[in-house]
Design an enzyme around this catalytic site. Structure first.
Site, mmCIF file in Angstrom:
data_model
loop_
_atom_site.group_PDB
_atom_site.id
_atom_site.type_symbol
_atom_site.label_atom_id
_atom_site.label_comp_id
_atom_site.label_asym_id
_atom_site.label_seq_id
_atom_site.Cartn_x
_atom_site.Cartn_y
_atom_site.Cartn_z
ATOM 1 N N ARG A 238 0.884 -1.260 0.119
ATOM 2 C CA ARG A 238 0.216 -0.015 -0.069
ATOM 3 C C ARG A 238 0.976 1.122 -0.025
ATOM 4 O O ARG A 238 1.802 1.156 0.654
ATOM 5 C CB ARG A 238 -1.010 -0.018 1.107
ATOM 6 C CG ARG A 238 -2.050 -0.841 1.025
ATOM 7 C CD ARG A 238 -3.231 -0.300 0.245
ATOM 8 N NE ARG A 238 -4.303 -1.429 0.253
ATOM 9 C CZ ARG A 238 -4.442 -2.470 -0.749
ATOM 10 N NH1 ARG A 238 -3.531 -2.787 -1.449
ATOM 11 N NH2 ARG A 238 -5.583 -2.940 -0.652
ATOM 12 N N GLU A 267 -4.346 7.122 -4.566
ATOM 13 C CA GLU A 267 -4.440 6.741 -6.078
ATOM 14 C C GLU A 267 -5.870 7.134 -6.440
ATOM 15 O O GLU A 267 -6.839 7.225 -5.616
ATOM 16 C CB GLU A 267 -4.522 5.056 -5.893
ATOM 17 C CG GLU A 267 -3.117 4.604 -5.587
ATOM 18 C CD GLU A 267 -3.153 2.918 -5.434
ATOM 19 O OE1 GLU A 267 -4.315 2.455 -5.900
ATOM 20 O OE2 GLU A 267 -1.833 2.437 -4.992
ATOM 21 N N HIS A 285 -1.219 -0.161 -9.849
ATOM 22 C CA HIS A 285 -1.885 -1.126 -8.940
ATOM 23 C C HIS A 285 -2.555 -2.297 -9.711
ATOM 24 O O HIS A 285 -3.483 -2.524 -9.493
ATOM 25 C CB HIS A 285 -3.052 -0.326 -8.236
ATOM 26 C CG HIS A 285 -3.467 -0.916 -6.798
ATOM 27 N ND1 HIS A 285 -3.798 -0.469 -5.638
ATOM 28 C CD2 HIS A 285 -3.368 -2.223 -6.309
ATOM 29 C CE1 HIS A 285 -3.960 -1.155 -4.758
ATOM 30 N NE2 HIS A 285 -3.684 -2.504 -5.099
HETATM 31 C C1 DGY Z 1 -5.498 -6.229 -2.725
HETATM 32 O O1 DGY Z 1 -5.772 -7.419 -2.886
HETATM 33 O O2 DGY Z 1 -4.936 -5.597 -1.532
HETATM 34 C C2 DGY Z 1 -5.238 -5.544 -4.083
HETATM 35 O O3 DGY Z 1 -4.169 -4.487 -3.469
HETATM 36 C C3 DGY Z 1 -6.192 -4.834 -4.402
HETATM 37 O O4 DGY Z 1 -7.028 -4.236 -3.265
#
Ligand code: DGY
Length: 318
Positions: A238, A267, A285
Site C-alpha cells: 500500500r 491513488e 496497482h
Molecule cells: C489487494 O488485494 O489488496 C489489492 O491491492 C487490491 O485491493
C-alpha cells in the site's frame, strides 16, 4: 426470497453468473466508483455488498441508523479502506480474498525487481524514441540480482512467496524483518529484528506490509536514510506504508538507486514529480490484475457470501 447484494464495481462474467445463482444482485455496469451518497443507499438497501479497494467504508457509513447490510465481501486482500473496528461494533461481517492473488502479486514484484535493476523502463523509452545507437559492451548495463541481498519487510503470504521466488529462482540472499524467526520456511532466509539493520544491509528492499494504522509511514523519512545509495526499493503493498514525499526526495537526489512502485498514496493521483523521474518503474496497482486471479478473487468473495447467508463458516472473515 434471495438476499439482496449490491456490487460496487464491474466484475468478471463468471463471478457475475455465480452471484446471480444465489442472490438478487444489482451491478455497477458503468464501473464508476460509487459516491458516498450511493454507498449510503447501498448500506440501507442491501443485505450484503461486494466491494473493492476503491470503496471507502467509514465509521459513519458502517454505523448508519437505517443500515441493513450484514456483510461486506471485499474483492482483494487489503482492507485498509474499511473501518474494521467500526464494522465489528456495528455487527457487519467483513471478508477478504487472501491466497488466490499471492502468485500474481509476486509476478508484479518480480517485474519491478528486474525492471529497476536492469533499467528497462528508461532503455525501452530510449529505443522507442529512436535514440538507440546500437549494441555496446559498456552501455545500458544494469546489475545482476543473483547473489544480492533482498530485504523483505512484511513476511506474510506475499512477502514469503516473493522471498521464496527470489531465493530459489533468482539466487538472491533473503533477509526479513520480523519480531521472531518465521518457522518452517522452505528456503534459506535470515531474520533481522532491527529494521534499520535490514535497510542498511539490503540491496533491494521489498515492502509487503498490510496498511493497518500501525503501518502508516512505517518506512519513514528517517528510516529511509538507512538505505544504501546503491539500493532499490519495491512496494506492492500500500502507498501509505512509506513516506512518499521523502522517497521522491531521495530518488531526486539519487540517494537511492531506484524504486519500483505498484501502489501510491491517494491513488490514482501519482505526483508529477514521481512520474517525471527516470529511476522509477511505476505500475497502476496491478498486483492481482490477471483475468484468472481476478476471477478467483471474485469467486472467493461470492463463496464467503454464500457461506454467510447459509449460516455456514465464513472462510475469510476478518
Ligand atoms: C489487494 O488485494 O489488496 C489489492 O491491492 C487490491 O485491493
Amino acid at each position: 426470497m434471495k438476499p439482496k447484494i449490491i456490487v460496487t464495481r464491474d466484475i468478471p462474467d463468471e463471478v457475475e453468473s455465480k452471484l446471480k445463482e444465489y442472490f438478487q444482485v444489482s451491478f455497477n455496469r458503468e464501473d464508476k466508483v460509487f459516491s458516498n451518497d450511493i454507498l449510503i443507499k447501498a448500506m440501507e438497501n442491501a443485505d450484503g455488498i461486494v466491494c473493492t479497494v476503491t470503496d471507502i467504508f467509514t465509521d459513519k457509513l458502517l454505523s448508519l441508523p437505517k443500515k441493513k447490510v450484514k456483510i461486506i465481501a471485499n474483492i482483494g486482500v487489503g482492507v485498509d479502506h474499511i473501518d474494521l473496528q467500526s464494522a465489528k461494533i456495528n455487527n457487519v461481517i467483513v471478508t477478504n480474498t487472501p491466497d488466490v492473488l499471492t502468485e500474481a502479486t509476486v509476478d508484479v514484484a518480480t517485474l519491478l525487481l528486474l525492471s529497476v535493476t536492469r533499467n528497462t523502463f528508461l532503455l525501452e523509452k530510449m529505443l522507442r524514441r529512436g535514440e538507440w545507437k546500437g549494441f555496446s559492451l559498456t552501455e545500458n548495463l544494469g546489475i545482476d540480482v543473483r547473489g544480492k541481498i533482498l530485504g523483505i519487510v512484511g513476511m506474510g503470504r506475499i512477502g514469503k512467496a516473493f522471498a521464496k521466488r527470489a531465493s530459489e529462482v533468482f539466487g538472491m540472499k533473503v533477509l526479513y524483518y520480523n519480531r521472531s524467526p518465521v518457522k518452517d520456511l522452505k528456503f534459506e532466509a535470515s531474520v533481522r529484528f532491527d529494521l534499520d539493520a535490514l535497510l542498511e544491509e539490503s540491496d533491494v528492499i521489498s515492502l509487503h506490509l498490510s496498511s493497518d494504522a500501525g503501518n502508516k509511514n512505517f518506512i519513514s523519512k528517517s528510516r529511509m536514510k538507512k538505505i544504501k545509495h546503491s539500493s532499490f526499493l519495491i512496494n506492492t503493498s500500500r502507498g501509505d506504508v512509506i513516506d512518499q514525499m521523502a522517497l521522491i526526495d531521495l530518488l531526486e537526489k539519487k540517494k537511492i538507486a531506484g524504486a519500483g512502485l505498484d501502489v501510491f498514496l491517494n491513488e490514482p493521483n501519482v505526483p508529477l514529480k514521481l512520474r517525471q523521474l527516470s529511476n522509477v518503474t511505476l505500475y497502476p496497482h496491478i498486483g492481482s490484475a490477471t483475468r484468472e486471479t481476478r476471477t478467483k478473487m471474485g469467486l472467493l468473495a461470492v463463496e464467503n457470501l454464500i457461506a454467510f447467508f447459509n449460516e455456514k463458516n465464513v472462510i475469510n472473515q476478518l
